[in-house]
Design an enzyme around this catalytic site. Sequence first.
Site, PDB file in Angstrom:
ATOM      1  N   GLY A  64       8.315  -0.210   9.198  1.00  0.00           N
ATOM      2  CA  GLY A  64       7.976  -0.292   7.615  1.00  0.00           C
ATOM      3  C   GLY A  64       8.465   0.780   7.027  1.00  0.00           C
ATOM      4  CD  GLU A  65       5.763   4.887   7.214  1.00  0.00           C
ATOM      5  OE1 GLU A  65       5.619   5.692   6.297  1.00  0.00           O
ATOM      6  OE2 GLU A  65       5.185   4.694   8.247  1.00  0.00           O
ATOM      7  N   GLY A  82       1.557  -7.341   3.615  1.00  0.00           N
ATOM      8  CA  GLY A  82       2.770  -8.010   3.085  1.00  0.00           C
ATOM      9  C   GLY A  82       3.989  -7.599   4.288  1.00  0.00           C
ATOM     10  CB  THR A  83       4.024  -5.454   6.913  1.00  0.00           C
ATOM     11  OG1 THR A  83       2.644  -5.793   7.269  1.00  0.00           O
ATOM     12  CG2 THR A  83       4.135  -4.198   5.987  1.00  0.00           C
ATOM     13  N   GLY A 137       0.777  -1.291   0.021  1.00  0.00           N
ATOM     14  CA  GLY A 137       0.047   0.023   0.037  1.00  0.00           C
ATOM     15  C   GLY A 137       0.844   1.157  -0.038  1.00  0.00           C
TER      16      GLY A 137
END
Lengths: 291, 746
Positions: free
Chosen positions: B710-711, B473-474, B245
């Site tokens: 995640g980032e 998908g994380t 996403g």
Amino acid sequence: MHSDVTQFDLAAPPSLQAVLKQLAAEPGKHAPIAGGTEMMVALGAGRLQQRSLLSIQHLRELRFIRVEDRLLHIGSGTTFTDIRRSAEIAKHLPLLVQSASWTGSVANQNRGTIGGNICNASPAADTPPALLAYGATVTLVSASGERTMRYVDFHLGYKKTALRPDELLHSIHVPLVFGDHRQYIRKVGTRNAQAISKIALAAVAKVEEQRLADVRLGAASLTDRPVRCSATEAVLSGASLASDALEETIRLARAALAGETHAIDDIRSTARYRGAVAGNLLEEFLRSLAG
Amino acid sequence: MMQAAEKAPKPVKQLDHRYEGISKVTGKIKYAGEFSEPFAKSDLLYAYLVQSTIPSGDIVSIDRAAADNSAGVVTILTPFNAPKLSQAPPQPPARRNLSLLQDTSVSYNGQPIAVVVARSLDEAKSAAALLKVKYAPKPAKIGLKNRLAEARWPKDPGKEPAGNHRGDAQAGFSKATVIIENTYITPIQHHNPMEPHGTIAWWDGPKLNVYDSTQYITGVRQSLAKTLNIPVDFVHVVDPVVGGGFGSKGSMWSHVPLCAMAARITGKPVKLILEREQMFGPVGGRPSTVNKIKLGASADGKLLAMQQDVVMNASVMEDFVEHAEGPTKNLYMSSANSVSAKIVEANLGVSTFMRAPGEAPGTAVLEIAMDELAEKLNMDPVQLRLVNYAETDPSHDRPWTSKNLKDCYQQAADRFGWSKRNATPRSMSDGNAWIGYGMATATYPANRSAAMAIVRLLPGGRMFVGSGTQDLGTGTYTIMAQQAAAGLGIDPTLVEVKLGDSTLPKAPVSGGSQSSASVLPAIQDATSQLKLKLADLAIADAASPLHGLKTLDIDAKDGKLFNRNNPTQSDTLTDLIARNGNKPVEATGSAEPAESKDAMSSQSWGAVFAEVAVDKDTHMVKVRRIVATYDIGTLLNQKTGHNQLMGGIVWGISFALHEEAHIDSVYGRVVNESLAEYHVPVNADIGTIDVSTLNIPDLKFNPIGSRGIGEIGITGTAAAVANAIYNATGKRIREYPITPDKIMLA
């Protein structure tokens, strides 16, 4: 806008003769389609004019690689994967193998054909520079016969070729005279694979007593079509690679190349970059010959 | 009482595989657009989004005669016949300014202006091509670099103020021995997850059901209810897996309510999937930022003042601020900071969050400026960062919950071999390539929000855990299984996980790197509650070996409840639940940030080192190596965690070298709206990526000790590559992406 696939007809005539007959009966009405790696993109984008597709993918008559009469013959239906796997081509025409290897992705290479690559006539296409440098000839067939021409004369302008609407590209022929030539090819893309070329240069030449002979240069993305750089070839013919003359040879060659090419600005690159890097590639080739 | 917030949590047993991995690779698990039930598949209709072809103006008319008569067409929604809705103002992240055919205005090229619904996708697309749209064009606002004078303050800058001053920056600059002042530019980028946006909607009487590819099922549910004016309880959103996403799916965009409208009008289930080229505009993008950065330092490298003034494009439809100035406020300890973020309106689609919003472009530009400052000071870039190390948060003047960035610099530099770097450009080469080393700091805030979870002990000693969160998908499935299993001391392979369904207990948007940090504490609380219930069940059960004990004396381990004072006295979970008639025992839990959260700042950190080879003839760049070490608290799962960090790094390389949306200067359309021309790296562009984490728990942030992961991977990477290119070539490129053309012409 998109095309509606249901509005298209697809036929797969059983033989080359049947395809040619249909092309002759209604010239311009049908679009031959082999691997479809370009055509399906055009169809998806609504750019495909013809509503009738004639599949030639299954025609064994067009898919061959053979050596005959000191010529290597490649059928137009030969895929990039076929080319990459051919021992004959690897032995005689390494530049063609190299250019096939950097065409699209593996999936593209499995479907895409050398005939499609040539007939699509993109100035950025991958295999034409090598074929131009190798001095290829092409055979075009139609219901009324066949003709063979120099490949360099095949491209007439941006996406324009000598192919008539009733004709198909049948095969490509390369003379096997490059055993003593030094060969060079390089593609520059906006990434290291799966990129349309910003510029590509293929070159072959003989070096005899530090002098250049039989120089042939083919380039992509430097003009509106795949191009043979004959003015530069002329400058280099007989030019010296001796250490006291090399810089002058390079200078003259770069100037000649800049004079005969007309790169453009687009989203993939700038004319300045293309022009400068074309010169750099040519220089890299010449220095490799001298070194 | 058995309390959730144990001070030093026992290490959680990790799954060595992705929970849903096999069902993904065998195609068993369904993405939103793949469902063909519970409705009859033959009933399913296909919707195709028609987009404007001008950037600004009004639709005068739509001649639909040919389209209406086209084969298979069921209905066509246009601004002239669409049902009227009471459009509420945007409420990011859940709801944005949408194009729902409520009026005839056109604000950008690519805006949804009609929906064609047909029996097949081909028929819908074909009919769409037959619509004849007549426009009354208006002058369009296109471009950013040539319109900087039009910059204005944003109406609503979001969480952070658009302008901020700390100390006296001008005084700092006047005292500085060395000053760097340059303009740095980042381009417009568009999200391109593997799975495009897509929705299937159908109505069951007054109730709406949707499968929607989203990072925020609760947000979609609330936004649909609000937009369509129906009770929230009447909306059910399902999305078991998301194929990426990266922020664009954090908000509901126009196609979702349009799909629901089409389903209501036709009385049939309707599927609307965006095509790849429709991802470039109607579902957000990262704005371009033009950053004027000024750094002033004393001769020993101490930062006396930092200033960053950002101007970015924003849609005429809605202000969105990419806080690229963020790192200038808190990454280094400077005596003074001054930042501003302004916008220039453009006829483009609404901008939105993209992986590491703020920090991705922010570190990309600031960390080049820091490299320039280090060079001017004749100081090692790592040393410059250590000299200005922020032991506390300079932007809020408060402590960090945990910060071990120095260890990141040290470990990554050692693994990379940074000591071998020659600071003089063009001093290292290999064959026909210049070799360069560069580094940068990575950072991203640690966020968490309120979340809830439900757990059940099932017959046979198995467990169920559910939460209304998402897995992009994380690895959410994987770490939920681990956390639930840890709560009862069972093997994580015995846990069944459910997420992505709005009937489950609420969880926040999977954005801002907050899902694991929010949801796992809720699971921890739920398993604590469950353990209490099971203990009480055993105590009350005359057949249990634990009968009659006190709740406090009972703990769980290895599939058993046991007496803490006499561990051999135990009852297996399987036996316990069997004696309970195999009736599942259920508990819910919740967790939210501590009330004291505003007393401290929570942030993740990393050090990124890059080695590049730049071809001398073509200036093509090959990123040979990235070595990075991150301080992200507890690493929850080696496989999924490293996978996210590496994915972020790949995107950072993409940011540095490839990605850029080209906007047509007349028509305002994204010219390269396909993956053939909007380049992201291919495998051949990526060398080795060597990632490690410190794995030091941050227990002041949350009881799990983990900050989101995640980032941060995308941050720092672009600048590390840019700085390496400078070290290789001596050419300082301050405008991303760093293409061979720019290097040659510099």
